[in-house]
Design a protein around this motif. Structure first.
Motif, PDB file in Angstrom:
ATOM      1  N   GLN A  97       1.729  15.355 -13.140  1.00  0.00           N
ATOM      2  CA  GLN A  97       0.616  16.058 -13.536  1.00  0.00           C
ATOM      3  C   GLN A  97       0.766  16.751 -12.935  1.00  0.00           C
ATOM      4  OE1 GLN A  97      -1.520  14.715 -15.675  1.00  0.00           O
ATOM      5  NE2 GLN A  97      -2.379  16.693 -15.638  1.00  0.00           N
TER       6      GLN A  97
ATOM      7  N   ARG B  28       0.659  -1.637  -0.051  1.00  0.00           N
ATOM      8  CA  ARG B  28      -0.070  -0.072  -0.118  1.00  0.00           C
ATOM      9  C   ARG B  28       1.245   0.874  -0.305  1.00  0.00           C
ATOM     10  NH1 ARG B  28      -4.106   3.196  -0.214  1.00  0.00           N
ATOM     11  NH2 ARG B  28      -4.700   3.687   1.616  1.00  0.00           N
TER      12      ARG B  28
ATOM     13  N   LEU C 280       2.940  10.471  -9.204  1.00  0.00           N
ATOM     14  CA  LEU C 280       1.459  10.470 -10.434  1.00  0.00           C
ATOM     15  C   LEU C 280       1.587  12.231 -10.119  1.00  0.00           C
ATOM     16  CD1 LEU C 280       0.685   7.149 -10.794  1.00  0.00           C
ATOM     17  CD2 LEU C 280       1.551   8.521 -12.505  1.00  0.00           C
ATOM     18  N   ALA C 281       1.025  11.912  -9.157  1.00  0.00           N
ATOM     19  CA  ALA C 281       0.421  13.754  -9.190  1.00  0.00           C
ATOM     20  C   ALA C 281       1.232  14.577  -9.154  1.00  0.00           C
ATOM     21  CB  ALA C 281      -0.991  13.482  -8.295  1.00  0.00           C
TER      22      ALA C 281
ATOM     23  N   GLY D  42       1.915   1.761  -2.912  1.00  0.00           N
ATOM     24  CA  GLY D  42       0.886   2.639  -4.353  1.00  0.00           C
ATOM     25  C   GLY D  42       0.827   4.063  -4.068  1.00  0.00           C
ATOM     26  N   LEU D  43       0.864   4.361  -2.510  1.00  0.00           N
ATOM     27  CA  LEU D  43       0.806   6.002  -2.274  1.00  0.00           C
ATOM     28  C   LEU D  43       1.251   6.766  -3.067  1.00  0.00           C
ATOM     29  CD1 LEU D  43      -0.638   5.126   1.283  1.00  0.00           C
ATOM     30  CD2 LEU D  43      -2.193   6.096  -1.183  1.00  0.00           C
ATOM     31  N   GLN D  44       3.092   6.006  -2.546  1.00  0.00           N
ATOM     32  CA  GLN D  44       3.935   7.209  -3.113  1.00  0.00           C
ATOM     33  C   GLN D  44       4.076   6.898  -4.445  1.00  0.00           C
ATOM     34  OE1 GLN D  44       7.819   4.916  -2.355  1.00  0.00           O
ATOM     35  NE2 GLN D  44       8.835   7.083  -3.047  1.00  0.00           N
ATOM     36  N   GLU D  45       3.474   5.943  -5.208  1.00  0.00           N
ATOM     37  CA  GLU D  45       3.815   5.992  -7.354  1.00  0.00           C
ATOM     38  C   GLU D  45       1.953   6.756  -7.131  1.00  0.00           C
ATOM     39  OE1 GLU D  45       2.135   2.723 -10.616  1.00  0.00           O
ATOM     40  OE2 GLU D  45       4.319   2.483  -9.155  1.00  0.00           O
ATOM     41  N   GLU D  46       1.491   6.663  -6.217  1.00  0.00           N
ATOM     42  CA  GLU D  46       0.129   7.834  -6.595  1.00  0.00           C
ATOM     43  C   GLU D  46       0.472   9.349  -6.369  1.00  0.00           C
ATOM     44  OE1 GLU D  46      -3.945   7.319  -4.518  1.00  0.00           O
ATOM     45  OE2 GLU D  46      -3.193   4.952  -5.461  1.00  0.00           O
ATOM     46  N   ARG D  47       1.761   9.627  -5.747  1.00  0.00           N
ATOM     47  CA  ARG D  47       1.263  10.911  -5.308  1.00  0.00           C
ATOM     48  C   ARG D  47       2.878  11.338  -6.605  1.00  0.00           C
ATOM     49  NH1 ARG D  47       6.848  12.503  -3.091  1.00  0.00           N
ATOM     50  NH2 ARG D  47       7.057  10.651  -2.613  1.00  0.00           N
TER      51      ARG D  47
END
Length: 97
Positions: A64, A50, A60-61, A53-58
């Motif tokens: 962006q 998890r 990506l954000a 995944g959160l680090q990857e989301e961060r």
């Protein structure tokens, strides 16, 4: 003397039963601790996954957000180019402002 031997044997049997009970209790506790350890390992793997995944989301954000900033800067540059006729006049040499 045989009475003493019988008494000693009875005491030894009682002690053996006590030791067996302790061993059984320790085996049960050991099994419980092993189950808890397996559960903790599984939970740790889940939390690590998890976190990744959160680090990857961060990331990506953040990417962006940077793309949006670049697009906004490009739009400002295009607007300046249109209003002044050339980008070279902005910032003295057409470099980053």
């Amino acid at each position: 003397s045989s009475r003493q031997a019988l008494e000693q044997a009875r005491v030894a049997v009682e002690e053996l039963e006590d030791v067996k009970a302790v061993v059984k209790r320790l085996e049960e506790e050991n099994a419980k601790l092993r189950r808890q350890a397996r559960h903790s390992e599984k939970e740790q793997r889940s939390l690590c996954s998890r976190a990744e995944g959160l680090q990857e989301e961060r990331l990506l954000a953040e990417g962006q957000g940077l793309r949006e900033q670049i697009q906004a800067q490009a739009a400002r540059m295009a607007s300046l180019e249109v209003s002044s006729g050339t980008v070279a006049t902005v910032g003295g040499g057409g470099g980053c402002v």
